[in-house]
Write an enzyme that holds these catalytic residues in place. Sequence first.
Site, PDB file in Angstrom:
ATOM      1  N   TRP A  20     -44.316 -19.108  -4.754  1.00 57.27           N
ATOM      2  CA  TRP A  20     -43.392 -19.509  -6.006  1.00 57.27           C
ATOM      3  C   TRP A  20     -44.018 -19.254  -7.396  1.00 57.27           C
ATOM      4  O   TRP A  20     -43.264 -19.352  -8.382  1.00 57.27           O
ATOM      5  CB  TRP A  20     -42.734 -20.610  -5.643  1.00 57.27           C
ATOM      6  CG  TRP A  20     -43.622 -22.017  -5.410  1.00 57.27           C
ATOM      7  CD1 TRP A  20     -44.247 -22.604  -6.564  1.00 57.27           C
ATOM      8  CD2 TRP A  20     -43.821 -22.465  -4.207  1.00 57.27           C
ATOM      9  NE1 TRP A  20     -45.004 -23.771  -5.887  1.00 57.27           N
ATOM     10  CE2 TRP A  20     -44.822 -23.555  -4.622  1.00 57.27           C
ATOM     11  CE3 TRP A  20     -43.710 -22.481  -2.848  1.00 57.27           C
ATOM     12  CZ2 TRP A  20     -45.347 -24.423  -3.469  1.00 57.27           C
ATOM     13  CZ3 TRP A  20     -44.205 -23.260  -2.010  1.00 57.27           C
ATOM     14  CH2 TRP A  20     -44.862 -24.251  -2.325  1.00 57.27           C
ATOM     15  N   GLU A  33     -38.769 -26.419  -5.570  1.00 55.09           N
ATOM     16  CA  GLU A  33     -38.785 -27.515  -6.085  1.00 55.09           C
ATOM     17  C   GLU A  33     -37.919 -28.715  -5.275  1.00 55.09           C
ATOM     18  O   GLU A  33     -38.314 -29.847  -5.153  1.00 55.09           O
ATOM     19  CB  GLU A  33     -38.028 -27.480  -7.396  1.00 55.09           C
ATOM     20  CG  GLU A  33     -38.860 -26.565  -8.528  1.00 55.09           C
ATOM     21  CD  GLU A  33     -40.308 -27.430  -8.596  1.00 55.09           C
ATOM     22  OE1 GLU A  33     -40.486 -28.643  -8.371  1.00 55.09           O
ATOM     23  OE2 GLU A  33     -40.962 -26.716  -9.458  1.00 55.09           O
ATOM     24  N   GLY A  77     -37.458 -34.172   6.178  1.00 51.53           N
ATOM     25  CA  GLY A  77     -36.704 -35.600   6.042  1.00 51.53           C
ATOM     26  C   GLY A  77     -35.846 -35.481   4.973  1.00 51.53           C
ATOM     27  O   GLY A  77     -35.688 -34.451   4.362  1.00 51.53           O
ATOM     28  N   TYR A  78     -35.287 -36.588   4.640  1.00 49.22           N
ATOM     29  CA  TYR A  78     -34.369 -36.626   3.164  1.00 49.22           C
ATOM     30  C   TYR A  78     -33.531 -35.532   3.373  1.00 49.22           C
ATOM     31  O   TYR A  78     -33.428 -34.894   2.704  1.00 49.22           O
ATOM     32  CB  TYR A  78     -35.318 -36.680   2.124  1.00 49.22           C
ATOM     33  CG  TYR A  78     -36.176 -37.762   1.686  1.00 49.22           C
ATOM     34  CD1 TYR A  78     -35.630 -38.928   1.355  1.00 49.22           C
ATOM     35  CD2 TYR A  78     -37.461 -37.588   2.171  1.00 49.22           C
ATOM     36  CE1 TYR A  78     -36.622 -39.848   1.155  1.00 49.22           C
ATOM     37  CE2 TYR A  78     -38.491 -38.738   2.006  1.00 49.22           C
ATOM     38  CZ  TYR A  78     -37.907 -39.948   1.373  1.00 49.22           C
ATOM     39  OH  TYR A  78     -38.812 -40.754   1.125  1.00 49.22           O
ATOM     40  N   TYR A 116     -35.738 -33.719 -13.322  1.00 48.67           N
ATOM     41  CA  TYR A 116     -37.036 -32.963 -12.949  1.00 48.67           C
ATOM     42  C   TYR A 116     -36.948 -31.553 -12.493  1.00 48.67           C
ATOM     43  O   TYR A 116     -37.305 -30.573 -12.919  1.00 48.67           O
ATOM     44  CB  TYR A 116     -37.760 -33.759 -12.049  1.00 48.67           C
ATOM     45  CG  TYR A 116     -38.900 -32.999 -11.381  1.00 48.67           C
ATOM     46  CD1 TYR A 116     -40.124 -32.533 -11.945  1.00 48.67           C
ATOM     47  CD2 TYR A 116     -38.561 -32.258 -10.055  1.00 48.67           C
ATOM     48  CE1 TYR A 116     -40.829 -31.618 -11.299  1.00 48.67           C
ATOM     49  CE2 TYR A 116     -39.531 -31.439  -9.364  1.00 48.67           C
ATOM     50  CZ  TYR A 116     -40.824 -31.136 -10.095  1.00 48.67           C
ATOM     51  OH  TYR A 116     -41.613 -30.450  -9.684  1.00 48.67           O
ATOM     52  N   ASP A 134     -42.778 -35.357 -12.855  1.00 53.35           N
ATOM     53  CA  ASP A 134     -42.621 -35.909 -11.505  1.00 53.35           C
ATOM     54  C   ASP A 134     -43.903 -36.901 -11.138  1.00 53.35           C
ATOM     55  O   ASP A 134     -44.362 -37.520 -12.096  1.00 53.35           O
ATOM     56  CB  ASP A 134     -42.876 -34.682 -10.538  1.00 53.35           C
ATOM     57  CG  ASP A 134     -44.027 -33.993 -10.658  1.00 53.35           C
ATOM     58  OD1 ASP A 134     -44.975 -34.387 -11.554  1.00 53.35           O
ATOM     59  OD2 ASP A 134     -44.504 -33.436  -9.567  1.00 53.35           O
ATOM     60  N   CYS A 188     -56.347 -35.249 -10.840  1.00 50.74           N
ATOM     61  CA  CYS A 188     -55.991 -36.781 -11.256  1.00 50.74           C
ATOM     62  C   CYS A 188     -55.229 -37.239  -9.985  1.00 50.74           C
ATOM     63  O   CYS A 188     -54.171 -37.739 -10.249  1.00 50.74           O
ATOM     64  CB  CYS A 188     -55.168 -36.832 -12.474  1.00 50.74           C
ATOM     65  SG  CYS A 188     -55.199 -38.415 -13.232  1.00 50.74           S
TER      66      CYS A 188
END
Length: 345
Positions: A20, A33, A77-78, A116, A134, A188
């Site tokens: 992407w 996304e 999921g979700y 987002y 995010d 990070c």
Amino acid sequence: MIFSKKILAWYNENKRELPWRSTKDPYKIWLSEIMLQQTRVAQGLPYYKKFVTEFPSVYDLAEAREEKVLKLWQGLGYYSRARNMHTTAKTIVEEFNGKFPASYKELIKLKGVGDYTASAIASISFNEPEPVVDGNVYRVLARYFGIDLPINSSEGIKHFKSLAREVMNIENIRDYNQGIMEFGAIQCAPKKPYCLHCPINDSCVALKENRVNELPVKLKKTKVKKRYFNYLIVLDRNNHTLLEQRQGKGIWQNLYQFPLLETDKVMELESLEGKVRSILKPNSISDILLYNDKPIVHKLSHQHLHTKFWIVQIANELKGGLPWEEVSNFPVPVLIADIIKTYKI
């Protein structure tokens, strides 16, 4: 600002080659996304490739049967994300002639598209200067600026969005937004971030104050609810079984499952047998066997499902039974998909 320039420089040298990232097509950006929300790239990438192959355009997705969309989504999921994505594809085709809105204000009106996702599509596809925030961005900003406002509080959400807008690089918003998300995912990282070789370590407040492991701050989650599921794998003498489709607005809406008995505690055969027989009347039950000795604990965000699978053998032929070999064609929760793969008749 030096911060954004260093993020861009880091991204230019360290970005992963992902499909992407080689396109500005809003359909593909949108797909990626939605799929990567609360999902690691390594897990989401195969699903992205499957969807793009099966549904190369928003028209193809809009025309697909929901059952097919859910089957391809199985395991991510979700599932509400998949249903909303399907609905939005139809909206894009029917109301926008197959073209995605080119602004944040219009994108955010689409079902399943929040702040987002709208910011990501607007900036990456249309170069609109909208900051993305995010989990990765929250972490970078909280550590770098030493902010201990909870990232899931209303005050924290507003503050970090405002800060993200202040520090973003307007001239190259497309790469900057992808860069700061990538920086949070790789450099990070949540655990064991690479602070020693970080390009912004000389001005990171969390590193200076030894608070890297404390930030970002998050309010405690709601209490996890325990539920007790008993799935009935019903088999007749022809190895036909029963599936039912979940209805309502609860978990796994419109997915398929074996007949379910939900109880208020872990059940043993003696307590369960009478209920099973009453559910499966007028079929003649010859035997009931427990498939898994210990309950399988399936953890969702706000509930843990303590699940037992029971093999229920029927002496007669099931009315409306489904051949066992066809069960794997239906979209089911991953909990059930694992049993279908491992259970040998």
